[in-house]
Design a protein around this motif. Structure first.
Motif, PDB file in Angstrom:
ATOM      1  N   UNK A  88       0.828  -1.205   0.000  1.00  0.00           N
ATOM      2  CA  UNK A  88       0.000   0.000   0.000  1.00  0.00           C
ATOM      3  C   UNK A  88       0.861   1.253   0.000  1.00  0.00           C
ATOM      4  N   UNK A  89       1.936   1.218   0.754  1.00  0.00           N
ATOM      5  CA  UNK A  89       2.827   2.373   0.794  1.00  0.00           C
ATOM      6  C   UNK A  89       3.442   2.637  -0.580  1.00  0.00           C
ATOM      7  N   UNK A 148       1.527   6.763  -6.807  1.00  0.00           N
ATOM      8  CA  UNK A 148       0.495   7.731  -7.160  1.00  0.00           C
ATOM      9  C   UNK A 148       1.031   9.167  -7.058  1.00  0.00           C
ATOM     10  N   UNK A 149       1.856   9.420  -6.070  1.00  0.00           N
ATOM     11  CA  UNK A 149       2.453  10.747  -5.901  1.00  0.00           C
ATOM     12  C   UNK A 149       3.506  11.047  -6.957  1.00  0.00           C
ATOM     13  N   UNK A 150       4.214  10.011  -7.387  1.00  0.00           N
ATOM     14  CA  UNK A 150       5.403  10.210  -8.211  1.00  0.00           C
ATOM     15  C   UNK A 150       5.139  10.278  -9.711  1.00  0.00           C
ATOM     16  N   UNK A 197      -5.029   3.714  -8.387  1.00  0.00           N
ATOM     17  CA  UNK A 197      -6.270   4.057  -7.683  1.00  0.00           C
ATOM     18  C   UNK A 197      -7.225   2.864  -7.619  1.00  0.00           C
ATOM     19  N   UNK A 198      -7.301   2.093  -8.696  1.00  0.00           N
ATOM     20  CA  UNK A 198      -8.154   0.893  -8.692  1.00  0.00           C
ATOM     21  C   UNK A 198      -7.664  -0.086  -7.628  1.00  0.00           C
ATOM     22  N   UNK A 212      -5.147   9.221   2.112  1.00  0.00           N
ATOM     23  CA  UNK A 212      -6.385   9.949   1.831  1.00  0.00           C
ATOM     24  C   UNK A 212      -6.096  11.282   1.146  1.00  0.00           C
ATOM     25  N   UNK A 213      -5.078  11.982   1.611  1.00  0.00           N
ATOM     26  CA  UNK A 213      -4.769  13.266   0.980  1.00  0.00           C
ATOM     27  C   UNK A 213      -4.151  13.068  -0.404  1.00  0.00           C
ATOM     28  N   UNK A 214      -3.377  12.000  -0.574  1.00  0.00           N
ATOM     29  CA  UNK A 214      -2.799  11.714  -1.891  1.00  0.00           C
ATOM     30  C   UNK A 214      -3.921  11.403  -2.884  1.00  0.00           C
TER      31      UNK A 214
END
Length: 163
Positions: A1-2, A8-10, A21-22, A43-45
């Motif tokens: 998950x990390x 997702x951020x990168x 996201x899926x 959540x914020x990401x």
């Protein structure tokens, strides 16, 4: 998950974002993962993905937040996006997947009266969708409206809404 959250951020690649996201959304079906994602600042990401201009990415972000909203602690963090989700529902093409995903999230966020006040300005939109939307859209809007109508302090806003 990390690693998914970091990915997702990168990345700016919408296909990778969509797949991440899926996977996060599917992982959020398990309550232990809901806590882990929150504790990893997921959540914020995911919430930042709501600003993405690619409809599929926005839809998948809404779906992920929807699954994560089944947790009260997550709702406390997700509530900061309610106004943005309402705007997304209003501006999305009628009956689109993005609009439906937004309505599903608003349904979960409106089960308790904690965040109803953040949805007041969207009541006219909800009523418009009720009259103009397809059956799928109407069902989702009705779920939100039923939740809002269970709160006595929302009565005046529901009855005074300009349609």
């Amino acid at each position: 998950l990390q690693k998914l959250i970091h990915l997702l951020q990168a990345t700016d690649d919408p296909l990778i974002q969509e797949q991440a996201l899926i996977t996060l959304s599917n992982s959020a079906a398990f309550s232990v993962n809901q806590d882990i994602i929150r504790n990893l600042d997921g959540l914020s990401v995911i919430g930042r993905m709501l600003s993405n201009c690619i409809p599929k990415v926005k839809e998948k972000a809404l779906n992920a937040l929807n699954n994560l909203s089944m947790n009260v602690k997550n709702q406390e963090e997700i509530q900061v996006y309610i106004t943005q989700v309402c705007r997304t529902v209003e501006s999305a093409p009628l009956n689109s997947d993005v609009q439906l995903a937004g309505l599903r999230l608003l349904t979960n966020m409106s089960v308790t009266s904690d965040y109803h006040q953040k949805m007041i300005n969207s009541i006219p939109c909800f009523l418009h969708l009720l009259s103009e939307g397809t059956e799928r859209t109407q069902i989702q809007v009705l779920k939100v409206l039923v939740n809002l109508s269970a709160n006595p302090s929302m009565t005046i806003h529901l009855l005074r809404a300009q349609v």
